[in-house]
Design a protein around this motif. Structure first.
Motif, PDB file in Angstrom:
ATOM      1  N   GLY A 145      28.915  -4.572 -15.016  1.00 25.02           N
ATOM      2  CA  GLY A 145      29.102  -6.016 -15.117  1.00 25.02           C
ATOM      3  C   GLY A 145      30.275  -6.489 -14.280  1.00 25.02           C
ATOM      4  O   GLY A 145      30.212  -7.553 -13.642  1.00 25.02           O
ATOM      5  N   THR A 146      31.352  -5.689 -14.257  1.00 24.33           N
ATOM      6  CA  THR A 146      32.532  -6.054 -13.471  1.00 24.33           C
ATOM      7  C   THR A 146      32.240  -6.007 -11.975  1.00 24.33           C
ATOM      8  O   THR A 146      32.590  -6.932 -11.229  1.00 24.33           O
ATOM      9  N   VAL A 147      31.601  -4.937 -11.536  1.00 21.86           N
ATOM     10  CA  VAL A 147      31.267  -4.806 -10.108  1.00 21.86           C
ATOM     11  C   VAL A 147      30.347  -5.936  -9.664  1.00 21.86           C
ATOM     12  O   VAL A 147      30.534  -6.536  -8.601  1.00 21.86           O
ATOM     13  N   TRP A 148      29.346  -6.220 -10.504  1.00 23.76           N
ATOM     14  CA  TRP A 148      28.425  -7.310 -10.164  1.00 23.76           C
ATOM     15  C   TRP A 148      29.165  -8.645 -10.100  1.00 23.76           C
ATOM     16  O   TRP A 148      28.927  -9.440  -9.195  1.00 23.76           O
ATOM     17  N   GLY A 149      30.059  -8.878 -11.066  1.00 22.15           N
ATOM     18  CA  GLY A 149      30.801 -10.137 -11.087  1.00 22.15           C
ATOM     19  C   GLY A 149      31.721 -10.293  -9.889  1.00 22.15           C
ATOM     20  O   GLY A 149      31.805 -11.382  -9.292  1.00 22.15           O
ATOM     21  N   ILE A 150      32.416  -9.217  -9.516  1.00 22.36           N
ATOM     22  CA  ILE A 150      33.320  -9.277  -8.360  1.00 22.36           C
ATOM     23  C   ILE A 150      32.521  -9.471  -7.079  1.00 22.36           C
ATOM     24  O   ILE A 150      32.910 -10.252  -6.187  1.00 22.36           O
ATOM     25  N   ALA A 175      34.741 -11.290 -14.231  1.00 23.37           N
ATOM     26  CA  ALA A 175      34.155  -9.971 -14.012  1.00 23.37           C
ATOM     27  C   ALA A 175      34.841  -8.908 -14.853  1.00 23.37           C
ATOM     28  O   ALA A 175      34.183  -8.022 -15.423  1.00 23.37           O
ATOM     29  N   LEU A 176      36.164  -8.977 -14.961  1.00 19.14           N
ATOM     30  CA  LEU A 176      36.918  -7.964 -15.699  1.00 19.14           C
ATOM     31  C   LEU A 176      36.662  -8.015 -17.201  1.00 19.14           C
ATOM     32  O   LEU A 176      36.877  -7.012 -17.896  1.00 19.14           O
ATOM     33  N   ILE A 177      36.208  -9.152 -17.706  1.00 16.92           N
ATOM     34  CA  ILE A 177      35.905  -9.254 -19.137  1.00 16.92           C
ATOM     35  C   ILE A 177      34.812  -8.256 -19.529  1.00 16.92           C
ATOM     36  O   ILE A 177      34.828  -7.686 -20.619  1.00 16.92           O
ATOM     37  N   ALA A 178      33.871  -8.019 -18.606  1.00 13.45           N
ATOM     38  CA  ALA A 178      32.787  -7.073 -18.897  1.00 13.45           C
ATOM     39  C   ALA A 178      33.351  -5.671 -19.134  1.00 13.45           C
ATOM     40  O   ALA A 178      32.906  -4.957 -20.044  1.00 13.45           O
ATOM     41  N   THR A 179      34.344  -5.274 -18.350  1.00  8.39           N
ATOM     42  CA  THR A 179      34.987  -3.971 -18.557  1.00  8.39           C
ATOM     43  C   THR A 179      35.704  -3.931 -19.894  1.00  8.39           C
ATOM     44  O   THR A 179      35.657  -2.915 -20.611  1.00  8.39           O
ATOM     45  N   ALA A 180      36.358  -5.037 -20.252  1.00  5.58           N
ATOM     46  CA  ALA A 180      37.043  -5.110 -21.542  1.00  5.58           C
ATOM     47  C   ALA A 180      36.050  -4.945 -22.690  1.00  5.58           C
ATOM     48  O   ALA A 180      36.331  -4.237 -23.670  1.00  5.58           O
ATOM     49  N   PHE A 181      34.887  -5.566 -22.572  1.00  7.77           N
ATOM     50  CA  PHE A 181      33.846  -5.429 -23.595  1.00  7.77           C
ATOM     51  C   PHE A 181      33.381  -3.978 -23.690  1.00  7.77           C
ATOM     52  O   PHE A 181      33.109  -3.462 -24.788  1.00  7.77           O
TER      53      PHE A 181
END
Length: 222
Positions: A145-150, A175-181
């Motif tokens: 999710g982060t890679v896709w968002g960035i 994008a970084l919120i996905a990594t946090a999740f």
């Protein structure tokens, strides 16, 4: 930076793919916590049953009397009671005064008890593999999710003449919120899996010790 930016607003303004990823991770987290709590209760009950049965076993070593009390429970037996019942019923399946026959009966009962104990441990282990999968896969799903968002943010910057922090920051934050999740789902699952698998191992050792003790008692029967 815009003061209106918050975690909630970033989630709502995130791209469709990032939102789907976050939704999946929330579901995985909810499922893992449900599994953790239910499995914890099962293990607590198993330890409690072992303690209560050992108290009865130590107070009265009359195997016939104890077996009669255990068999009266029928389908309401605890795991350790099922192990004892299976072994005792197999031991008394044939009656003989021969020492050789006694040894054979005791060994057969020993194998039956081990089989029953393995089935009980498999039941305690049930679901932990899913917990391990959540623990190992959640960070990667969040990273996707982060890679896709960035990537989506940088594609959007292509149409901007001059990129500034104010323009770049919101997209990267989303994008970084996905990594946090992903970490939010993975960390509790990892800790719980290691803890629960250790507790299952302790219970398995208790079953093994009881089986060995009962096997010796069977061999001493006259």
């Amino acid at each position: 930076m815009d003061n209106s930016l918050s975690i909630f607003s970033l989630i709502l303004s995130a791209g469709f793919v990032a939102q789907v990823v976050m939704f999946i991770l929330v579901l995985m987290s909810i499922y893992s916590w449900t599994l953790i709590l239910s499995k914890k209760k099962i293990l607590i009950d198993a330890n409690k049953d072992i303690k209560l049965f050992h108290q009865k076993f130590s107070a009265d070593v009359d195997l016939e009397k104890l077996a009669h009390q255990t068999l009266q429970k029928a389908t309401n037996q605890s795991p350790i009671e099922r192990i004892f019942s299976a072994g005792y019923q197999e031991f008394i399946h044939t009656t003989s005064d021969s020492n050789q026959r006694l040894i054979i009966d005791a060994e057969r009962a020993y194998r039956v008890m081990n089989t029953t104990a393995n089935n009980e441990v498999d039941r305690l282990d049930g679901g932990l593999s899913i917990l391990a999968m959540i623990a190992s896969s959640s960070p990667y799903i969040g990273l996707f999710g982060t890679v896709w968002g960035i990537m989506h943010s940088f594609i959007g910057l292509a149409s901007v003449k001059q990129a500034t922090i104010a323009i770049v920051a919101p997209g990267i934050a989303e994008a970084l919120i996905a990594t946090a999740f992903g970490l939010f789902a993975a960390i509790p699952a990892t800790i719980a899996y290691n803890r629960l698998i250790s507790q299952v191992g302790v219970i398995n050792n208790k079953y093994t010790t009881f089986i060995e003790q009962l096997f010796v008692m069977f061999q001493r029967q006259k």
